[in-house]
Motif scaffolding. Structure first.
Motif, short mmCIF file in Angstrom:
data_model
loop_
_atom_site.label_atom_id
_atom_site.label_comp_id
_atom_site.label_asym_id
_atom_site.label_seq_id
_atom_site.Cartn_x
_atom_site.Cartn_y
_atom_site.Cartn_z
N ALA A 19 0.86 -1.18 0.00
CA ALA A 19 0.00 0.00 0.00
C ALA A 19 0.90 1.22 0.00
N MET A 20 0.49 2.25 -0.77
CA MET A 20 1.31 3.46 -0.85
C MET A 20 0.46 4.63 -1.31
N GLY A 21 0.94 5.84 -1.02
CA GLY A 21 0.23 7.02 -1.48
C GLY A 21 0.34 8.22 -0.57
N GLU A 22 0.64 7.99 0.71
CA GLU A 22 0.71 9.09 1.66
C GLU A 22 1.67 10.18 1.20
N HIS A 23 2.78 9.79 0.59
CA HIS A 23 3.78 10.76 0.16
C HIS A 23 3.98 10.77 -1.34
N ILE A 24 3.01 10.26 -2.09
CA ILE A 24 3.03 10.44 -3.54
C ILE A 24 2.33 11.75 -3.83
N PRO A 25 3.00 12.72 -4.47
CA PRO A 25 2.51 14.09 -4.43
C PRO A 25 1.47 14.48 -5.45
N ASN A 26 1.30 13.70 -6.54
CA ASN A 26 0.41 14.18 -7.60
C ASN A 26 -0.09 13.05 -8.48
N ARG A 27 -1.03 13.37 -9.35
CA ARG A 27 -1.69 12.37 -10.19
C ARG A 27 -0.72 11.71 -11.18
N VAL A 28 0.33 12.44 -11.59
CA VAL A 28 1.27 11.88 -12.57
C VAL A 28 2.04 10.72 -11.96
N ILE A 29 2.53 10.90 -10.74
CA ILE A 29 3.28 9.82 -10.08
C ILE A 29 2.34 8.68 -9.71
N PHE A 30 1.11 9.00 -9.30
CA PHE A 30 0.13 7.93 -9.07
C PHE A 30 -0.10 7.14 -10.35
N GLN A 57 -3.47 4.85 -1.50
CA GLN A 57 -3.70 5.64 -0.30
C GLN A 57 -3.58 7.15 -0.55
N ALA A 58 -4.07 7.61 -1.67
CA ALA A 58 -4.05 9.05 -1.95
C ALA A 58 -4.74 9.82 -0.82
N GLU A 105 -7.84 16.78 -7.43
CA GLU A 105 -6.83 15.81 -7.87
C GLU A 105 -7.07 14.44 -7.25
N PHE A 106 -7.60 14.40 -6.03
CA PHE A 106 -7.95 13.13 -5.41
C PHE A 106 -8.95 12.37 -6.29
N ILE A 107 -9.96 13.07 -6.79
CA ILE A 107 -10.97 12.41 -7.62
C ILE A 107 -10.34 11.89 -8.91
N THR A 108 -9.45 12.67 -9.51
CA THR A 108 -8.75 12.21 -10.70
C THR A 108 -7.98 10.93 -10.41
N ASN A 112 -8.46 -0.97 -11.48
CA ASN A 112 -9.04 -1.93 -10.53
C ASN A 112 -8.21 -2.06 -9.27
N ILE A 113 -7.70 -0.91 -8.79
CA ILE A 113 -6.93 -0.88 -7.54
C ILE A 113 -7.78 -0.18 -6.48
N PRO A 114 -8.00 -0.81 -5.32
CA PRO A 114 -8.87 -0.22 -4.28
C PRO A 114 -8.31 1.09 -3.75
N MET A 115 -9.22 1.99 -3.39
CA MET A 115 -8.86 3.26 -2.76
C MET A 115 -9.09 3.15 -1.26
N VAL A 116 -8.02 3.35 -0.49
CA VAL A 116 -8.11 3.36 0.98
C VAL A 116 -7.30 4.56 1.48
N PRO A 117 -7.87 5.76 1.46
CA PRO A 117 -7.10 6.98 1.67
C PRO A 117 -6.33 7.02 2.99
#
Length: 412
Positions: free
Chosen positions: A299-310, A323-324, A334-337, A346-351
């Protein structure tokens, strides 16, 4: 639908910081954290105030507040309905302002300021309509959702037609929506396993959380002595029971080699995921790690800064849980994007809940109701609830659906 005009008169900022005590909030990297928010207030002639914020850990929080001052010229004097009808373009202008872009782009202080401003706009929008944010979002047409998004740099993954198709094909029926709103959204407890807690305190906190209805827990790992982490993970498993879901969070503490070594020692613990194992910019290391530790999930996303890196992480195949965080990326827009891209992959969102779950309790409902994301759970951290005007409420381990207008971002 007609709405009373709400013109943004002034954009104000505030630097709010909260000291944590007794090991609360501690992890392997941040041993004595200070939770802090760079707050943006949007005032109007009719006394409605939109409140947004971005999270930091205190030091330098004033720099984000100063950056908000640079962005306010894009929104001051705008009527909120008019602004939000074309917010995707406004967002693009703010994030790509030529004289500010050298300070990013799309990351760091300027992007955090953008998150604060964006979140204030969404809060004001919901308040001006007299509805909670989740209600505003699920009532938007697919075209209206599209209008608040900036899809630049991700068009090869998510197109305008994709946005409309995903919402049109996944929006739940009124009967299903009513059932979700009656039940609420399941939470998981992070406050049971902070890094500086003693083993005895962890055991007590897990038991307390079980009594409160929680069935999922997070433990902070990343000690110099890996055996300490392994023992504590077994302690949580034994205390919570075999059916509990246990997440392990290293907060980027490990090198690639250390991450592999630790994950190989997890036999019998059966973690639901291993979170932020190494440096968040090192996508290739996560690809290699995901292969090396399979079937364990990352799981990752806390420190991914933007939609491009996601986008890149989703393309890499290494991300099993997204984990955006709307107070760490460029805000709700940007979260919605990112959520739409995650749905397509098909990757679950768990902020991650840098907002203590205040905004995200709205966003997970939108994810489930309008985008068709699976309902898993949402992180719960209670340490700042006494400071919010309308704090997130949980009952029997479930977030209760907020009813007050706005995004639940108002402080007392």
């Amino acid at each position: 639908m007609k709405h009373s005009p709400a013109v943004i008169k002034e954009c104000l900022t505030d630097d709010i910081r909260f000291d944590l005590k007794n090991g609360d909030g501690s992890d392997a990297v941040n041993k004595k954290p200070q939770y802090a928010y760079a707050v943006c207030y949007l005032t109007t002639e009719d006394s409605i105030t939109g409140t947004g914020f971005a999270m930091t850990l205190g030091t330098g929080n004033e720099l984000v507040c100063q950056a908000i001052e640079y962005l306010k010229t894009f929104i001051e004097g705008k009527e909120i309905e008019e602004l939000m009808s074309d917010f995707g373009n406004i967002f693009r202008q703010m994030s790509n302002a030529p004289n500010l872009r050298w300070l990013g782009p799309h990351k760091g202080i300027i992007h955090l300021a953008l998150a604060s401003v964006t979140n204030a706009c969404f809060d004001l929008w919901a308040k001006s309509r007299g509805v909670p944010l989740w209600k505003l979002l699920i009532d938007l047409s697919p075209e209206e959702v599209l209008n608040v998004l900036d899809l630049s740099y991700v068009e090869e993954v998510i197109t305008s037609n994709d946005v409309i198709d995903i919402i049109a094909s996944n929006k739940l029926s009124s009967r299903s929506i009513d059932k979700i709103l009656k039940t609420g959204y399941r939470g998981y407890d992070t406050s049971a396993g902070w890094f500086n807690y003693s083993n005895a305190r962890i055991e007590d906190k897990v038991k307390e959380s079980v009594d409160q209805g929680f069935t999922a827990f997070k433990l902070k790992v990343g000690s110099e002595d890996q055996q300490r982490d392994v023992k504590r993970a077994h302690l949580v498993r034994e205390t919570a029971g075999e059916s509990a879901q246990i997440m392990l969070d290293a907060n980027q503490r490990w090198s690639f080699t250390q991450a592999v070594e630790f994950c190989q020692r997890l036999n019998g613990i059966k973690p639901y995921w291993v979170e932020e194992p190494t440096h968040p910019d090192d996508i290739y290391a996560h690809v290699k790690l995901a292969e090396a530790i399979d079937p364990l999930k990352l799981a990752m996303g806390e420190h991914i800064p933007n939609r491009v890196i996601f986008k890149n992480y989703l393309q890499s195949g290494s991300m099993s849980f997204n984990q955006a965080d709307a107070v760490r990326v460029g805000g709700i827009s940007e979260f919605i994007t990112i959520s739409l891209m995650s749905k397509k992959f098909n990757i679950p969102m768990v902020p991650h809940v840098g907002d203590m779950g205040q905004i995200h309790q709205h966003l997970v409902l939108f994810n489930q109701i309008s985008l068709g994301h699976d309902s898993l759970f949402l992180e719960y951290i209670p340490h700042l609830k006494s400071y919010y005007k309308f704090p997130a409420r949980l009952k029997d381990g479930y977030y209760q659906v907020p009813q007050e207008p706005g995004a639940s971002t108002d402080f007392k």
